[in-house]
Design a protein around this motif. Structure first.
Motif, PDB file in Angstrom:
ATOM      1  N   MET A  44      46.688  46.987  50.495  1.00 14.25           N
ATOM      2  CA  MET A  44      46.479  48.273  50.595  1.00 14.25           C
ATOM      3  C   MET A  44      44.896  47.642  50.764  1.00 14.25           C
ATOM      4  O   MET A  44      44.463  48.475  52.009  1.00 14.25           O
ATOM      5  N   ALA A  45      44.500  46.664  50.680  1.00 12.10           N
ATOM      6  CA  ALA A  45      42.779  45.909  50.650  1.00 12.10           C
ATOM      7  C   ALA A  45      42.426  45.808  52.116  1.00 12.10           C
ATOM      8  O   ALA A  45      41.394  46.356  52.802  1.00 12.10           O
ATOM      9  N   LEU A  46      44.227  45.369  53.053  1.00 12.82           N
ATOM     10  CA  LEU A  46      43.705  45.124  54.287  1.00 12.82           C
ATOM     11  C   LEU A  46      44.049  46.450  55.043  1.00 12.82           C
ATOM     12  O   LEU A  46      43.052  46.234  56.267  1.00 12.82           O
ATOM     13  N   MET A  47      44.297  47.369  54.351  1.00 12.80           N
ATOM     14  CA  MET A  47      44.757  48.419  55.416  1.00 12.80           C
ATOM     15  C   MET A  47      43.353  49.398  55.326  1.00 12.80           C
ATOM     16  O   MET A  47      43.641  49.841  56.180  1.00 12.80           O
ATOM     17  N   MET A  48      43.285  49.554  54.211  1.00 13.31           N
ATOM     18  CA  MET A  48      41.755  50.234  54.045  1.00 13.31           C
ATOM     19  C   MET A  48      40.759  50.287  55.087  1.00 13.31           C
ATOM     20  O   MET A  48      40.212  48.921  55.282  1.00 13.31           O
ATOM     21  N   LEU A  67      39.228  43.060  48.079  1.00 13.09           N
ATOM     22  CA  LEU A  67      40.429  42.262  48.225  1.00 13.09           C
ATOM     23  C   LEU A  67      40.950  42.137  46.663  1.00 13.09           C
ATOM     24  O   LEU A  67      41.344  42.304  46.887  1.00 13.09           O
ATOM     25  N   TYR A  68      39.847  40.752  45.761  1.00 12.14           N
ATOM     26  CA  TYR A  68      40.051  40.364  45.090  1.00 12.14           C
ATOM     27  C   TYR A  68      40.304  41.306  43.786  1.00 12.14           C
ATOM     28  O   TYR A  68      41.153  40.842  43.065  1.00 12.14           O
ATOM     29  N   ALA A  69      39.733  41.669  44.087  1.00  7.25           N
ATOM     30  CA  ALA A  69      39.715  43.306  42.622  1.00  7.25           C
ATOM     31  C   ALA A  69      40.721  43.798  43.079  1.00  7.25           C
ATOM     32  O   ALA A  69      41.526  44.388  41.894  1.00  7.25           O
ATOM     33  N   ASN A  70      41.153  44.201  44.250  1.00  2.00           N
ATOM     34  CA  ASN A  70      42.622  45.158  44.613  1.00  2.00           C
ATOM     35  C   ASN A  70      43.906  44.214  44.003  1.00  2.00           C
ATOM     36  O   ASN A  70      45.253  44.485  43.541  1.00  2.00           O
ATOM     37  N   ILE A  71      43.365  42.895  44.113  1.00  4.82           N
ATOM     38  CA  ILE A  71      44.973  42.347  44.242  1.00  4.82           C
ATOM     39  C   ILE A  71      44.791  41.946  42.770  1.00  4.82           C
ATOM     40  O   ILE A  71      46.038  42.400  41.507  1.00  4.82           O
ATOM     41  N   ALA A  72      43.571  42.236  41.665  1.00  7.48           N
ATOM     42  CA  ALA A  72      43.260  41.599  40.327  1.00  7.48           C
ATOM     43  C   ALA A  72      44.097  42.687  39.635  1.00  7.48           C
ATOM     44  O   ALA A  72      44.923  43.443  38.864  1.00  7.48           O
ATOM     45  N   VAL A  73      43.453  44.028  39.898  1.00  5.36           N
ATOM     46  CA  VAL A  73      44.490  45.415  39.186  1.00  5.36           C
ATOM     47  C   VAL A  73      45.854  45.658  39.998  1.00  5.36           C
ATOM     48  O   VAL A  73      46.179  45.957  39.043  1.00  5.36           O
ATOM     49  N   GLY A  74      46.006  44.878  40.619  1.00  3.75           N
ATOM     50  CA  GLY A  74      47.998  45.875  41.307  1.00  3.75           C
ATOM     51  C   GLY A  74      48.833  44.015  40.907  1.00  3.75           C
ATOM     52  O   GLY A  74      49.663  44.375  40.018  1.00  3.75           O
ATOM     53  N   VAL A  75      48.255  43.075  40.072  1.00  6.47           N
ATOM     54  CA  VAL A  75      48.209  42.241  39.479  1.00  6.47           C
ATOM     55  C   VAL A  75      49.187  42.068  38.280  1.00  6.47           C
ATOM     56  O   VAL A  75      49.856  42.950  37.289  1.00  6.47           O
ATOM     57  N   LEU A  76      47.419  43.169  37.570  1.00  2.00           N
ATOM     58  CA  LEU A  76      47.726  44.072  36.055  1.00  2.00           C
ATOM     59  C   LEU A  76      48.801  44.636  35.886  1.00  2.00           C
ATOM     60  O   LEU A  76      49.634  45.172  35.054  1.00  2.00           O
ATOM     61  N   ILE A  77      48.837  45.831  37.268  1.00  2.00           N
ATOM     62  CA  ILE A  77      49.800  47.037  37.168  1.00  2.00           C
ATOM     63  C   ILE A  77      51.083  46.822  37.309  1.00  2.00           C
ATOM     64  O   ILE A  77      52.051  46.778  36.688  1.00  2.00           O
ATOM     65  N   GLY A  78      51.317  45.622  37.735  1.00  2.00           N
ATOM     66  CA  GLY A  78      52.885  45.268  38.339  1.00  2.00           C
ATOM     67  C   GLY A  78      52.677  44.045  36.789  1.00  2.00           C
ATOM     68  O   GLY A  78      54.422  44.589  36.231  1.00  2.00           O
ATOM     69  N   LEU A  79      52.259  43.643  35.848  1.00  2.00           N
ATOM     70  CA  LEU A  79      52.555  43.340  35.013  1.00  2.00           C
ATOM     71  C   LEU A  79      53.571  44.206  33.673  1.00  2.00           C
ATOM     72  O   LEU A  79      54.040  43.635  32.983  1.00  2.00           O
ATOM     73  N   GLU A  97      25.136  44.250  54.663  1.00  2.00           N
ATOM     74  CA  GLU A  97      25.451  43.489  55.005  1.00  2.00           C
ATOM     75  C   GLU A  97      26.916  42.911  55.072  1.00  2.00           C
ATOM     76  O   GLU A  97      27.880  42.926  55.962  1.00  2.00           O
ATOM     77  N   GLU A  98      27.642  43.408  53.864  1.00  2.00           N
ATOM     78  CA  GLU A  98      28.803  43.313  53.728  1.00  2.00           C
ATOM     79  C   GLU A  98      28.804  44.362  53.124  1.00  2.00           C
ATOM     80  O   GLU A  98      28.731  45.701  52.523  1.00  2.00           O
ATOM     81  N   PRO A  99      30.660  44.963  53.272  1.00  2.00           N
ATOM     82  CA  PRO A  99      30.922  46.273  53.100  1.00  2.00           C
ATOM     83  C   PRO A  99      31.305  46.299  51.561  1.00  2.00           C
ATOM     84  O   PRO A  99      31.830  45.511  50.844  1.00  2.00           O
ATOM     85  N   SER A 100      31.383  47.500  51.238  1.00  2.00           N
ATOM     86  CA  SER A 100      31.107  47.361  50.094  1.00  2.00           C
ATOM     87  C   SER A 100      32.466  48.020  48.947  1.00  2.00           C
ATOM     88  O   SER A 100      33.361  47.507  47.960  1.00  2.00           O
ATOM     89  N   ALA A 101      33.566  48.246  49.902  1.00  2.00           N
ATOM     90  CA  ALA A 101      34.836  48.748  49.767  1.00  2.00           C
ATOM     91  C   ALA A 101      35.426  48.048  50.984  1.00  2.00           C
ATOM     92  O   ALA A 101      35.066  48.776  52.318  1.00  2.00           O
ATOM     93  N   PRO A 102      37.114  48.053  51.097  1.00  2.00           N
ATOM     94  CA  PRO A 102      37.486  47.636  49.834  1.00  2.00           C
ATOM     95  C   PRO A 102      37.420  46.264  49.433  1.00  2.00           C
ATOM     96  O   PRO A 102      37.412  45.055  49.990  1.00  2.00           O
ATOM     97  N   GLY A 145      50.150  42.378  43.567  1.00  2.74           N
ATOM     98  CA  GLY A 145      49.227  41.351  44.225  1.00  2.74           C
ATOM     99  C   GLY A 145      49.284  41.969  44.972  1.00  2.74           C
ATOM    100  O   GLY A 145      48.455  41.766  46.292  1.00  2.74           O
ATOM    101  N   GLY A 146      50.375  41.736  45.818  1.00  2.00           N
ATOM    102  CA  GLY A 146      51.167  41.735  47.398  1.00  2.00           C
ATOM    103  C   GLY A 146      50.299  43.407  47.820  1.00  2.00           C
ATOM    104  O   GLY A 146      49.958  43.321  48.890  1.00  2.00           O
TER     105      GLY A 146
END
Length: 536
Positions: free
Chosen positions: A31-35, A182-194, A175-180, A25-26
């Motif tokens: 990665m989402a904040l750096m992109m 943040l919540y989707a990246n965290i969810a994917v990271g948590v799943l991969i980490g699990l 009005e809003e960026p399409s990527a990255p 998740g971290g």
């Protein structure tokens, strides 16, 4: 690996999936904040046939348009269209760079083409989408246009286009960026980490060759597990349990004592060697507390320290370190002169003595057998602490004259191969492995003592005698146990208990200038009997 073992592996390594999820998740959030944020803008164009003079012609035109849209996607992705958009907007991009930003697709079962443009600038994404739609319209008209030249030279050629392209949606600024996301990246990271954590937990147990439960220890040693000693910081530092202790480990040693007595009901082992496969397995601590527990049960026990390389028994018990086993084996002293009593006297300790240069040869001599026979004749049990089996040959020499061997195994540290090799060493010399004792086991795997949470609390002090408000502390040297008398002529006299000839105790209580004697209740006196009754 069975399902039960797999679940046990996940329970034992539960922290790995947790750590994996936190790290995953971290990493995903970082990665989402750096992109660099990107924005999308979309447009849709509709392709229809221009021949709608009749229903049949309209149907045929629709079929024609559907067949064409697949080719039009290639036009949207073409380099020519990209160059036209760059010229139209005067962009500082290459044709390939622009093509990477444009994605074209066909809406299924329709003649609608979708264009999605992704760019780091929301305004530029909107402008490129609009320019792509306009440039596509011009390019299709150019490609699909056909010119008919009449036979009459005076008639102008006729240019016809079989399709019509209409822009349905006008691109808008996002009005809003399409990527990255943040919540989707965290969810994917948590799943991969699990998943990674679960894999590591499984691999940790599969690759771990240490003894982690009684079943593995029993299979490796070829003997049952007859005792489990839990991890205890006090026992690890002091090595000796308190006398009459009620802790869980004290109960574990009492169970070990009972199990030893029932290993062979007709001929229980009396001369027992305590050893281990390698060092730091807790064998000396087991030998000491087993001997103390046997002595606590009323048996006469001799504890022999035959570890002539790193002796610890005498130091752990706080006894005198001097003459000992080496003195007896070399004939320098008699066994009765070097045995040291311990605790209530039922335990006799024979220390190692001075460290010899040839411990293996000394322990393999016939003097050791004679010593064991003599201790067997005068004691109920003889507990012998020896060096580990694998590093040196001392223990295998001692095991030959023993009734049986107890193997101390440190749970989670001793490797299965080491325990198997130690059991093989005992088999080669004909020694009998009585059982395995798991040491430093987790508290959850050790047997629970019934009704005890720790050592027995100290006895409470007796209830103090009520003291009058006028009582003062006892003066030094007052042998009566009463209070201090006042000086002659004083107004107050503190009572001092005295004993009358009949054995009753009197206490004097101050009443001002004079004192009043109040008989105190003394111990009950036996009834007086007549001489005739006593003679009868």
């Amino acid at each position: 690996m069975e399902l039960r073992d797999t679940m046990a592996a996940f329970r034992a390594g539960w922290f790995l999936p947790v750590i994996g999820m936190l790290l995953g998740g971290g990493v995903g959030a970082a990665m989402a904040l750096m992109m660099t944020p990107t924005y999308t803008s979309a447009a849709q164009v509709w392709v229809t046939s221009t021949d709608a003079t009749s229903t049949t012609a309209a149907f045929q035109g629709s079929q024609f348009a559907q067949n064409r849209v697949a080719s039009y996607v290639q036009i949207l992705d073409s380099e020519r269209l990209a160059e036209g958009v760059i010229d139209r907007l005067d962009l500082d991009l290459s044709a390939a760079g622009l093509q990477e930003r444009v994605e074209a697709s066909v809406v299924p079962d329709t003649t609608v083409l979708g264009v999605v443009v992704t760019d780091t600038s929301p305004q530029r994404a909107r402008d490129i989408a609009a320019a792509v739609a306009a440039e596509f319209t011009d390019l299709v008209l150019e490609v699909e246009a056909t010119t008919t030249v009449p036979t009459d030279p005076e008639v102008e050629p006729v240019t016809t286009v079989p399709v019509k392209v209409t822009v349905l949606d006008t691109p808008e600024v996002a009005e809003e960026p399409s990527a990255p996301n943040l919540y989707a990246n965290i969810a994917v990271g948590v799943l991969i980490g699990l998943l990674v954590g679960l894999a590591l937990a499984y691999a940790r147990v599969r690759m771990d060759r240490s003894v982690r439960d009684g079943k593995v220890a029993s299979d490796a040693a070829g003997a049952p597990v007859i005792g489990t000693v839990a991890r205890d910081p006090k026992l690890a530092s002091g090595h000796v349990l308190q006398r009459n202790s009620r802790s869980g480990n004290a109960e574990a040693f009492r169970q070990l004592r009972t199990n030893l007595q029932f290993l062979n009901v007709d001929e229980p082992p009396r001369v027992i060697m305590v050893s281990s496969a390698v060092a730091a397995e807790g064998k000396s601590t087991v030998a000491i507390n087993l001997a103390l527990t046997l002595a606590e049960g009323g048996h006469r026990v001799a504890l022999v320290e035959s570890d002539l390389r790193h002796p610890r028994v005498v130091r752990y018990l706080g006894l005198v370190d001097g003459a000992g086993l080496t003195s007896v084996l070399t004939g320098a002293a008699d066994i009765d002169d070097v045995l040291q009593p311990y605790a209530n006297g039922r335990l006799s300790v024979l220390g190692a003595g001075s460290i010899p240069p040839n411990p293996s040869e000394l322990l393999a001599s016939s003097q050791l057998r004679a010593l064991v026979d003599r201790l067997r004749a005068t004691h109920d049990y003889v507990i012998v602490d020896t060096p580990p089996l694998l590093p040196v040959a001392d223990a295998s020499a001692v095991a030959v004259v023993m009734d049986g061997v107890l193997l101390s195994v440190r749970q989670g540290k001793t490797r299965r191969e080491e325990l198997e090799r130690a059991a093989a060493v005992l088999d080669r010399v004909g020694a009998r492995t009585l059982g395995v004792i798991l040491t430093m086991a987790p508290a959850s795997s050790s047997p629970h003592s019934y009704g005890y949470d720790g050592d027995a609390p100290p006895e409470p002090d007796p209830k103090p005698r009520p003291v009058a408000a006028q009582d003062k502390p006892q003066a030094p040297g007052d042998r009566t146990g009463g209070d201090v008398r006042t000086e002659p002529g004083g107004a107050t006299r503190v009572g001092v208990p005295t004993t009358d000839p009949a054995g009753a105790t009197r206490a004097e209580v101050p009443t001002g200038p004079a004192t009043t004697e109040i008989p105190a209740v003394g111990p009950p006196q036996p009834p007086q009997r007549s001489d005739s009754a006593s003679r009868s």
